[in-house]
Design a protein around this motif. Sequence first.
Motif, mmCIF file in Angstrom:
data_model
loop_
_atom_site.group_PDB
_atom_site.id
_atom_site.type_symbol
_atom_site.label_atom_id
_atom_site.label_comp_id
_atom_site.label_asym_id
_atom_site.label_seq_id
_atom_site.Cartn_x
_atom_site.Cartn_y
_atom_site.Cartn_z
ATOM 1 N N LYS A 187 61.290 -43.801 71.452
ATOM 2 C CA LYS A 187 60.248 -44.735 71.894
ATOM 3 C C LYS A 187 59.604 -44.231 73.172
ATOM 4 O O LYS A 187 60.280 -43.796 74.103
ATOM 5 N N LEU A 188 58.275 -44.288 73.199
ATOM 6 C CA LEU A 188 57.501 -43.929 74.385
ATOM 7 C C LEU A 188 56.459 -45.017 74.605
ATOM 8 O O LEU A 188 55.631 -45.266 73.727
ATOM 9 N N ALA A 189 56.531 -45.677 75.764
ATOM 10 C CA ALA A 189 55.631 -46.799 76.054
ATOM 11 C C ALA A 189 55.780 -47.862 74.974
ATOM 12 O O ALA A 189 56.864 -48.361 74.741
ATOM 13 N N SER A 190 54.701 -48.159 74.250
ATOM 14 C CA SER A 190 54.727 -49.260 73.281
ATOM 15 C C SER A 190 54.784 -48.793 71.838
ATOM 16 O O SER A 190 54.574 -49.579 70.928
ATOM 17 N N HIS A 191 55.071 -47.507 71.605
ATOM 18 C CA HIS A 191 55.115 -46.990 70.239
ATOM 19 C C HIS A 191 56.376 -46.166 70.059
ATOM 20 O O HIS A 191 56.922 -45.607 71.014
ATOM 21 N N ALA A 192 56.848 -46.083 68.800
ATOM 22 C CA ALA A 192 58.097 -45.373 68.511
ATOM 23 C C ALA A 192 57.909 -44.380 67.381
ATOM 24 O O ALA A 192 57.138 -44.614 66.441
ATOM 25 N N ILE A 193 58.626 -43.271 67.475
ATOM 26 C CA ILE A 193 58.679 -42.255 66.420
ATOM 27 C C ILE A 193 59.996 -42.422 65.672
ATOM 28 O O ILE A 193 61.073 -42.476 66.283
ATOM 29 N N HIS A 194 59.913 -42.520 64.359
ATOM 30 C CA HIS A 194 61.114 -42.573 63.529
ATOM 31 C C HIS A 194 61.287 -41.209 62.877
ATOM 32 O O HIS A 194 60.486 -40.801 62.032
#
Length: 528
Positions: A187-194
Motif C-alpha cells: 500500500k502506498l498512500a490511498s492505493h494498494a498493489i496486489h
Amino acid sequence: MSRINKNVILALLTLTSSAFLLFQLYYYKHYLSAKNGAGLSKSKGSRIGFDGTQWVCMIIKKFLNCHIHLVHPSVYLRTVKKFIMLTSSHNVPVFLIDPLILELINKNFEQVKNASHGSASECKFFCVPRDFTAFALQYHLWKNEEGWFRIAENMGFQCLKIESKDPRLDGIDSLSGTEIPLHYICKLASHAIHLVVFHERSGNYLWHGHLRLKGHIDRKFVPFRKLQFGRYPGAFDRPELQQITVDGLEVLIPKDPKHFLEEIPHSRFIECRYKEARAFFQQYLDDNTVEAMAFRKSAKELLQLAAKTLKKLGVRFWLSSGTCLGWYRQCSIIPYSKDVDLGVFIQDYKSDIISAFQEAGLPLKHKFGKVEDSLELSFQGKDDVKLDIFFFYEETDHMWNGGTQAKTGKKFKCEIFIPQLHRRYRCYQIPLGYFFPSHLNQLIYLFPKFTLCWTEFADTKFRVPCETIEYIEANYESPCTRYNARLQWRSRGETDACLFSPSLWTCILECLPCHPPAQPNAQIVSNP
C-alpha cells in the motif's frame, strides 16, 4: 394521544432534516464544486482533490452509505508507476493481471499497441477508480525476494506478506510443513498493489494459493473482501507475455488478454485430499502388483492423451464416475476399474470429436444414444484400457446422462417420477405394482447441479465437480462406507430392479447389436 403527538413530531423533524440535507447537497454541487473544480483542473496530479459531490458524500456517507472514490485519479497512476520502477530496477518479472485494466486494454488494444513509451497522452487506464491494481509474478523466476521486500518499504510502501504450506509437498510427510509466499499486498498512500505469486505445477500450469488471513494480521489494512484474486486457490494456463506501453508506462501483460480474462471466473482450484488418502491406504492396502502398476501407467497416459485431444477441440471436460472417485478418495487411479471416465456437457459437443480421437490413435469402440438424448462414447486405448465419455444434459433443477448396458439393456442409478405418488423414486425404491409408462424410453442417471473446478491428477490439470461429494454420491453410496477390496462402490440401483425391457427404450447402439426382449410384456418393476 401523547403517543400520536410524539410520532407526528418525529415525522416533522425527519422531514425537516431531509430537506436540510438536500439543500446542502444542492449548495455544494452548484457553488462549491465550481470553485474547487477551477483549482483542481490546474493540478498536475500531485495533490488529492475532491469535487463538490465528494465533499457531500464525505459529510453524509454515514447516513446514506454513499460510496464514491475520494482518491484523485493521479494517485492510482503514481502508485503503479512507483511499483513498476521498483520491480524493473530489481528484475522482478511481474505482469499485469488486473481484470478491470486488462478489459480496457483488450477493448482498445490497437490504440495501446501503437502507443510509445513515455508518451504524455491522457491517462485512460491506470487512472480508472479501483481499490487495487493486481500484478502477478512466477515465483521460480524471483531471485531476491527478501531484499526486494525491504527496498519496497524504504520507498514508502507498506507491505503485507501472506504465506501458507506448499500443497505440492502435502503428499510427502517430511516436507508437508514447508511454507511458501502466496500473496503480497503493498500500500502506498490511498492505493494498494496486489501481487499474486504464481507457482509452477507438474501439469505445466500456474497455481496461486488462497489468501487466508492469520490471527495477527490487521483486517483493516486494506478492504480484503474486494480483492479479485485469493478468495480461493486458482489455476491458469501458463501465459505467453508481451510488453506494451500503458499510460506512458512499460508493462508486461498476457499476450492473449481475452483468454486470461475468460479463465479468471473459472479458475477455482481444489487440492487432492492427501491426508484422507493416506488414511484410506492405512485401512486398505494399496494394490502394488505388476498388473495394477501397468494399468495405472496405461490409464494415466490415456487420460493425458484425452485431455490433450479435448483441449485442442476447445471442449470442457471433467473427471467422472470411477476416475473422479479415485481422485477424491485416494488421489490416484483405482487399479481394478479397467477404464477411465470423463464427463462433457452436451452443449460443448463437437461433431468432429470422434474423428479427433481416432486421429489421436483411439478408435471408437461404442456409441450409445444420440446427441439429442443420452449420448455416450467409448474409445479403445492401448493395453485394453477403455475411455468412456459421458455427455450431461441440463434441466431446470438437475443434470442427467443416459446409461446403457449394451448386452442386457440394464439402466443403472436411475430415478423416475411417479405422478400418482407425487415424488421421485430411485429405481430400486419404486413400490411394488407400479408400472413404467409406455412412453418412457430410457432411465437416466440424475445428478444435482454442479459447477467445475480445477485439480491436479495424473500430473495433469483436470476439472472436477466443485460439489464433489454430492456428485460422487449421485453415482455411488457414501465414499466412506462399504468398501470391497475387489469391487468399486456398489452403484445405487445396480440390481434387477433396473432391468428395463428393451421394448420400452429406444435401441440406439452402435458397434453392438440390439437384442429383442425375451418377454415383451414384462413391465412391472419389483423391489428385490
